[in-house]
Design a protein around this motif. Structure first.
Motif, PDB file in Angstrom:
ATOM      1  N   ASP A  60      -6.034   4.539  -0.940  1.00  0.00           N
ATOM      2  CA  ASP A  60      -6.729   4.667  -3.369  1.00  0.00           C
ATOM      3  C   ASP A  60      -8.557   4.762  -2.661  1.00  0.00           C
ATOM      4  N   THR A  61      -8.978   5.519  -3.649  1.00  0.00           N
ATOM      5  CA  THR A  61     -10.486   5.345  -3.784  1.00  0.00           C
ATOM      6  C   THR A  61     -10.536   4.039  -4.361  1.00  0.00           C
ATOM      7  N   LYS A  62     -11.995   2.993  -4.463  1.00  0.00           N
ATOM      8  CA  LYS A  62     -11.985   2.115  -4.944  1.00  0.00           C
ATOM      9  C   LYS A  62     -13.569   2.192  -6.153  1.00  0.00           C
ATOM     10  N   LYS A  63     -12.743   2.534  -7.345  1.00  0.00           N
ATOM     11  CA  LYS A  63     -13.781   2.455  -8.837  1.00  0.00           C
ATOM     12  C   LYS A  63     -13.561   1.533  -9.680  1.00  0.00           C
ATOM     13  N   GLN A  64     -14.291   0.937 -11.100  1.00  0.00           N
ATOM     14  CA  GLN A  64     -13.914   0.028 -11.717  1.00  0.00           C
ATOM     15  C   GLN A  64     -12.808  -0.754 -11.394  1.00  0.00           C
ATOM     16  N   PHE A  65     -12.954  -1.483 -10.049  1.00  0.00           N
ATOM     17  CA  PHE A  65     -12.166  -2.398  -9.586  1.00  0.00           C
ATOM     18  C   PHE A  65     -12.323  -3.524  -9.691  1.00  0.00           C
ATOM     19  N   VAL A  66     -11.331  -4.921  -9.715  1.00  0.00           N
ATOM     20  CA  VAL A  66     -11.099  -5.818  -8.594  1.00  0.00           C
ATOM     21  C   VAL A  66     -10.722  -6.171  -7.626  1.00  0.00           C
ATOM     22  N   ASP A  67     -10.444  -6.993  -7.400  1.00  0.00           N
ATOM     23  CA  ASP A  67     -10.217  -7.029  -5.937  1.00  0.00           C
ATOM     24  C   ASP A  67      -9.615  -8.735  -5.885  1.00  0.00           C
ATOM     25  N   ILE A  68      -8.152  -8.916  -6.258  1.00  0.00           N
ATOM     26  CA  ILE A  68      -8.305 -10.277  -5.561  1.00  0.00           C
ATOM     27  C   ILE A  68      -7.378 -11.002  -4.464  1.00  0.00           C
ATOM     28  N   SER A  69      -7.853 -11.117  -4.319  1.00  0.00           N
ATOM     29  CA  SER A  69      -7.002 -12.280  -2.456  1.00  0.00           C
ATOM     30  C   SER A  69      -5.969 -12.965  -2.915  1.00  0.00           C
ATOM     31  N   LEU A 102      -9.176  -0.339 -16.296  1.00  0.00           N
ATOM     32  CA  LEU A 102     -10.239  -1.649 -15.263  1.00  0.00           C
ATOM     33  C   LEU A 102      -8.661  -1.426 -14.205  1.00  0.00           C
ATOM     34  N   ARG A 103      -9.236  -1.119 -12.904  1.00  0.00           N
ATOM     35  CA  ARG A 103      -7.877  -0.961 -11.618  1.00  0.00           C
ATOM     36  C   ARG A 103      -7.751  -2.908 -10.974  1.00  0.00           C
ATOM     37  N   VAL A 104      -6.495  -2.832 -10.850  1.00  0.00           N
ATOM     38  CA  VAL A 104      -6.868  -4.334  -9.409  1.00  0.00           C
ATOM     39  C   VAL A 104      -6.639  -3.962  -8.181  1.00  0.00           C
ATOM     40  N   PHE A 105      -6.897  -4.455  -7.345  1.00  0.00           N
ATOM     41  CA  PHE A 105      -6.296  -4.123  -5.916  1.00  0.00           C
ATOM     42  C   PHE A 105      -5.654  -5.660  -5.856  1.00  0.00           C
ATOM     43  N   ILE A 106      -4.531  -6.097  -5.029  1.00  0.00           N
ATOM     44  CA  ILE A 106      -4.463  -6.606  -4.859  1.00  0.00           C
ATOM     45  C   ILE A 106      -3.549  -7.433  -2.956  1.00  0.00           C
ATOM     46  N   SER A 107      -4.567  -7.745  -2.304  1.00  0.00           N
ATOM     47  CA  SER A 107      -4.494  -8.209  -0.663  1.00  0.00           C
ATOM     48  C   SER A 107      -4.208  -9.941  -0.844  1.00  0.00           C
ATOM     49  N   GLY A 108      -3.336  -9.483  -0.303  1.00  0.00           N
ATOM     50  CA  GLY A 108      -1.803 -10.851   0.361  1.00  0.00           C
ATOM     51  C   GLY A 108      -1.902 -10.858   2.033  1.00  0.00           C
ATOM     52  N   ASP A 109      -2.339 -11.756   2.104  1.00  0.00           N
ATOM     53  CA  ASP A 109      -2.199 -11.887   3.302  1.00  0.00           C
ATOM     54  C   ASP A 109      -0.807 -12.017   3.738  1.00  0.00           C
ATOM     55  N   GLN A 110      -0.373 -11.617   5.665  1.00  0.00           N
ATOM     56  CA  GLN A 110       0.767 -11.143   6.214  1.00  0.00           C
ATOM     57  C   GLN A 110       1.286 -11.999   6.394  1.00  0.00           C
ATOM     58  N   GLU A 111       1.244 -13.180   5.930  1.00  0.00           N
ATOM     59  CA  GLU A 111       1.656 -14.555   5.986  1.00  0.00           C
ATOM     60  C   GLU A 111       1.958 -15.226   4.389  1.00  0.00           C
ATOM     61  N   SER A 112       1.628 -14.949   3.676  1.00  0.00           N
ATOM     62  CA  SER A 112       1.660 -15.182   2.321  1.00  0.00           C
ATOM     63  C   SER A 112       2.827 -15.696   2.089  1.00  0.00           C
ATOM     64  N   ARG A 113       3.296 -16.599   1.238  1.00  0.00           N
ATOM     65  CA  ARG A 113       4.919 -16.302   0.366  1.00  0.00           C
ATOM     66  C   ARG A 113       4.435 -15.524  -0.382  1.00  0.00           C
ATOM     67  N   ALA A 126      -0.360 -10.208 -17.437  1.00  0.00           N
ATOM     68  CA  ALA A 126      -0.244 -11.066 -18.445  1.00  0.00           C
ATOM     69  C   ALA A 126      -2.067 -10.776 -19.059  1.00  0.00           C
ATOM     70  N   ALA A 127      -2.431 -10.400 -18.280  1.00  0.00           N
ATOM     71  CA  ALA A 127      -3.739 -10.413 -18.523  1.00  0.00           C
ATOM     72  C   ALA A 127      -3.904  -8.402 -19.774  1.00  0.00           C
ATOM     73  N   GLY A 128      -3.490  -8.198 -19.360  1.00  0.00           N
ATOM     74  CA  GLY A 128      -3.015  -6.428 -20.414  1.00  0.00           C
ATOM     75  C   GLY A 128      -3.977  -5.456 -19.248  1.00  0.00           C
ATOM     76  N   ILE A 129      -3.010  -5.378 -17.783  1.00  0.00           N
ATOM     77  CA  ILE A 129      -3.895  -4.637 -16.897  1.00  0.00           C
ATOM     78  C   ILE A 129      -2.775  -4.067 -16.282  1.00  0.00           C
ATOM     79  N   GLU A 130      -2.330  -2.396 -16.354  1.00  0.00           N
ATOM     80  CA  GLU A 130      -1.477  -1.774 -16.049  1.00  0.00           C
ATOM     81  C   GLU A 130      -1.704  -0.990 -15.175  1.00  0.00           C
ATOM     82  N   LYS A 131      -2.638  -0.892 -13.980  1.00  0.00           N
ATOM     83  CA  LYS A 131      -2.963  -0.148 -12.812  1.00  0.00           C
ATOM     84  C   LYS A 131      -2.981  -0.799 -11.881  1.00  0.00           C
ATOM     85  N   VAL A 132      -2.522  -1.411 -10.919  1.00  0.00           N
ATOM     86  CA  VAL A 132      -2.085  -2.056  -9.917  1.00  0.00           C
ATOM     87  C   VAL A 132      -2.266  -1.833  -8.554  1.00  0.00           C
TER      88      VAL A 132
END
Length: 145
Positions: A60-69, A102-113, A126-132
């Motif tokens: 997926d191309t990254k335009k107008q996004f935020v990244d949550i790790s 706005l789109r959100v990319f979630i990067s979770g470590d493989q070892e995260s719970r 809850a913040a009203g963002i549907e594109k995840v």
């Protein structure tokens, strides 16, 4: 018609020519140089995490996004800045108001719970963002069945 003196043309009547081949070579060189420079200027906004693999993922191309790790200890980062869940929600609401698509990319470590990733996903919703989307890495060719 130019007058021949022996086998040579007189210098007064010789026409100047522009050689096109060297100009084309220079233009291709400049194009390649600008492409390489622009690719080296790409700035990644996420924290270094060990991503899980998925064989059926589509890039997926990254335009107008935020990244949550989410790192393996459960720490949450918004564009490389550590944040709490309440602060994350406030920043996401403000960003969603500024950028409706706005789109959100979630990067979770493989070892995260799993629960940590779901809490972040719930906060994003809850913040009203549907594109995840969840960021993953492609599996090695030898590892795929």
């Amino acid at each position: 018609m130019p007058v021949k003196l022996g086998s040579k043309l007189r210098e007064d009547d010789a026409e100047a020519r522009i050689e096109i081949v060297p100009l084309i070579d220079i233009m291709f060189f400049l194009l390649a140089a600008f492409m390489l420079v622009s690719l080296s200027m790409v700035n990644m906004k996420s924290v270094k995490v060990n991503l899980p693999t998925a064989a059926t993922a589509a890039p997926d191309t990254k335009k107008q996004f935020v990244d949550i790790s989410i790192d393996k200890s459960g720490g949450v980062f918004l564009d490389k800045e550590p944040v709490g869940l309440n602060e994350l929600r406030g920043k996401l609401v403000a960003a969603a108001k500024a950028t409706p698509e706005l789109r959100v990319f979630i990067s979770g470590d493989q070892e995260s719970r799993h629960g940590d990733v779901i809490r972040v996903l719930d906060t994003v919703r809850a913040a009203g963002i549907e594109k995840v989307a969840f960021e993953i890495r492609q599996p090695d060719k030898a590892a795929t069945p």
